[in-house]
Design an enzyme around this catalytic site. Structure first.
Site, mmCIF file in Angstrom:
data_model
loop_
_atom_site.group_PDB
_atom_site.id
_atom_site.type_symbol
_atom_site.label_atom_id
_atom_site.label_comp_id
_atom_site.label_asym_id
_atom_site.label_seq_id
_atom_site.Cartn_x
_atom_site.Cartn_y
_atom_site.Cartn_z
ATOM 1 C CD GLU A 246 -65.198 -49.205 -41.473
ATOM 2 O OE1 GLU A 246 -65.867 -48.520 -42.178
ATOM 3 O OE2 GLU A 246 -64.221 -49.208 -40.663
ATOM 4 N NE ARG A 272 -75.888 -62.244 -6.322
ATOM 5 C CZ ARG A 272 -75.076 -62.024 -5.576
ATOM 6 N NH1 ARG A 272 -73.814 -62.710 -5.713
ATOM 7 N NH2 ARG A 272 -75.213 -61.122 -4.903
ATOM 8 C CD GLN A 283 -93.157 -61.073 -15.943
ATOM 9 O OE1 GLN A 283 -93.619 -59.880 -15.664
ATOM 10 N NE2 GLN A 283 -93.739 -61.734 -16.281
#
Ligand SMILES: Cc1cc2nc3c(=O)[nH]c(=O)nc-3n(C[C@H](O)[C@H](O)[C@H](O)COP(=O)(O)OP(=O)(O)OC[C@H]3O[C@@H](n4cnc5c(N)ncnc54)[C@H](O)[C@@H]3O)c2cc1C
Length: 385
Positions: A246, A272, A283
């Site tokens: 796992e 956007r 930034q």
């Protein structure tokens, strides 16, 4: 030192991404909303040879090493964006089929592995109980000798694939007097065995297309030929090996999820606009993207290194736990950044990034919590047993 994937591995990655984009991604959002495991989709994974990746070809698998198996899970998660399907597949491969290949008798391998590898049967593994998860040595499910067989009693929970599994590997206490960790034995129990019942289905916050349930054993009788591995050795021999798979392989799907969330966030930040320019030009936003990239690459490197050590047959317990803890931390933080970059739309279910955090959170819980990984790491550092 060579960090590059081989040409063959790169081509394989691209093929799996392409398959995932075509077959897995459509409907992933609906499966999440409905909490629906899609058997037809599972069968397609089987047709693609993805249900037996790390299993030897003799038994119907692909004979892929740990790095390549992880690569496939990463590619499927990246292209398909269905973490639940990856949870089901990862569990099937690493804790369902693999322990049978590693510890099964030849008869068990021949009976179960071809069906598991083709996807006809779905595998599962149960050690966790309602009252104990991290403390695996404290399980109370019992297996009592009865003539030439065993009688199992107890309740397991959090069983990935429980509602749909055909085969359950169960860890039970066979010697109540044995010291902590000893006296446990694993058994493979087929669906339909009298006394085995799939219990309550658990309604999860993420990975919702993977079904999870309790498993109840009530005077469930199995023959000794259903015992998996040595009597009394299940914790060290079978369960710990499952946890290792796992931590070095299954978790690779979280890396694929991170890569996808980063791509989505980059695309969104470029298109956007706010205050007259794309938000990527702020930034505060672009540094989030940079942090996401750093987390992705460090997670990928650490995990592939752990898987590579595993393939080389070298010790890697420390690296596996470091990878597991790091991927978990990075996956959840990057998913959160992904949502933040999407602003309010990141909180709305129309955008896949909304489920990224719900899916990623599991990485710090299943397969040993982050706290348990740190217990392992610190013990190794301090030279404690
Ligand atoms: C979606 C899902 C799928 C799963 N699939 C499977 C499966 O297929 N098969 C299976 O057997 N199990 C499965 N699990 C169980 C999973 O492995 C356990 O949930 C996990 O090991 C934690 O156990 P617990 O939930 O009982 O938490 P607990 O052990 O009760 O822990 C609770 C909290 O205490 C902390 N804690 C416990 N001990 C220590 C310690 N020594 N030091 C510091 N902190 C500690 C934990 O980190 C955690 O924060 C699954 C779980 C989930 C959520």
């Amino acid at each position: 030192m060579d960090f590059a994937l081989s040409d063959e591995q790169q081509a394989f990655y691209a093929t799996v991404v392409d398959f995932a984009q075509r077959a897995v991604e459509p409907g992933a959002g609906a499966r999440d909303r409905e909490g629906r495991f899609d058997r037809t989709l599972w069968d397609r994974l089987g047709e693609q040879g993805l249900c037996g990746l790390p299993i030897a070809e003799t038994y119907g698998g692909s004979g892929a090493d740990a790095v390549t198996t992880g690569l496939a899970l990463e590619a499927l998660a990246y292209g398909g964006h269905d973490a639940g399907l990856l949870l089901s597949l990862g569990a099937h491969l690493t804790i369902g089929a693999k322990p049978i290949e590693l510890h099964g008798t030849e008869e068990q391998r021949r009976r179960y592995l071809p069906r598991l590898c083709s996807g006809e049967w779905i595998g599962s593994f149960g050690i966790t109980e309602p009252d104990t998860g991290s403390d695996t040595a404290a399980i109370t499910t019992s297996a009592r000798r009865d003539g030439d067989g065993w009688v199992l009693n107890g309740t397991k929970t959090f069983i990935t694939n429980g509602p749909v599994a055909d085969l359950f590997t169960v860890v039970a206490r066979t010697d109540p007097q044995a010291s902590a960790g000893a006296g446990m034995t694993a058994f493979v129990v087929e669906r339909g065995t009298p006394g085995l019942a799939v219990g309550a289905r658990l309604d999860k916050m993420g990975n919702r297309s993977s079904p999870t349930s309790e498993m109840v054993l009530t005077d469930c009788r199995v023959g000794d030929e259903q015992r998996l591995g040595d009597e009394g050795a299940a914790l060290w021999q079978v369960a710990f090996e499952c946890f290792d798979w796992e931590r070095t392989v299954m978790i690779a799907s979280a890396v694929g999820g991170m890569a996808r969330t980063l791509d989505d966030a980059v695309a969104y930040a470029k298109q956007r606009s706010a205050f007259g320019k794309p938000i990527a030009q702020f930034q505060a936003v672009s540094h989030k993207l940079a942090d996401m990239r750093i987390r992705l690459e460090t997670s990928r490197l650490l995990l592939r290194y752990a898987a590579w050590l595993k393939d080389q047959g070298r010790p890697h317990q420390l690296e596996a736990s470091m990878a597991k803890a790091h991927v978990a931390e990075c996956a959840t933080r990057s998913a959160e950044d992904g949502i933040q970059i999407h602003g309010g739309w990141g909180y709305i279910k129309d955008f896949p990034v909304e489920r990224a955090w719900r899916d990623a959170k599991l990485t710090s819980l299943g397969g040993g919590t982050t706290e348990i990984q740190k217990v392992v790491i610190s013990r190794l550092l301090l030279g404690e047993p």
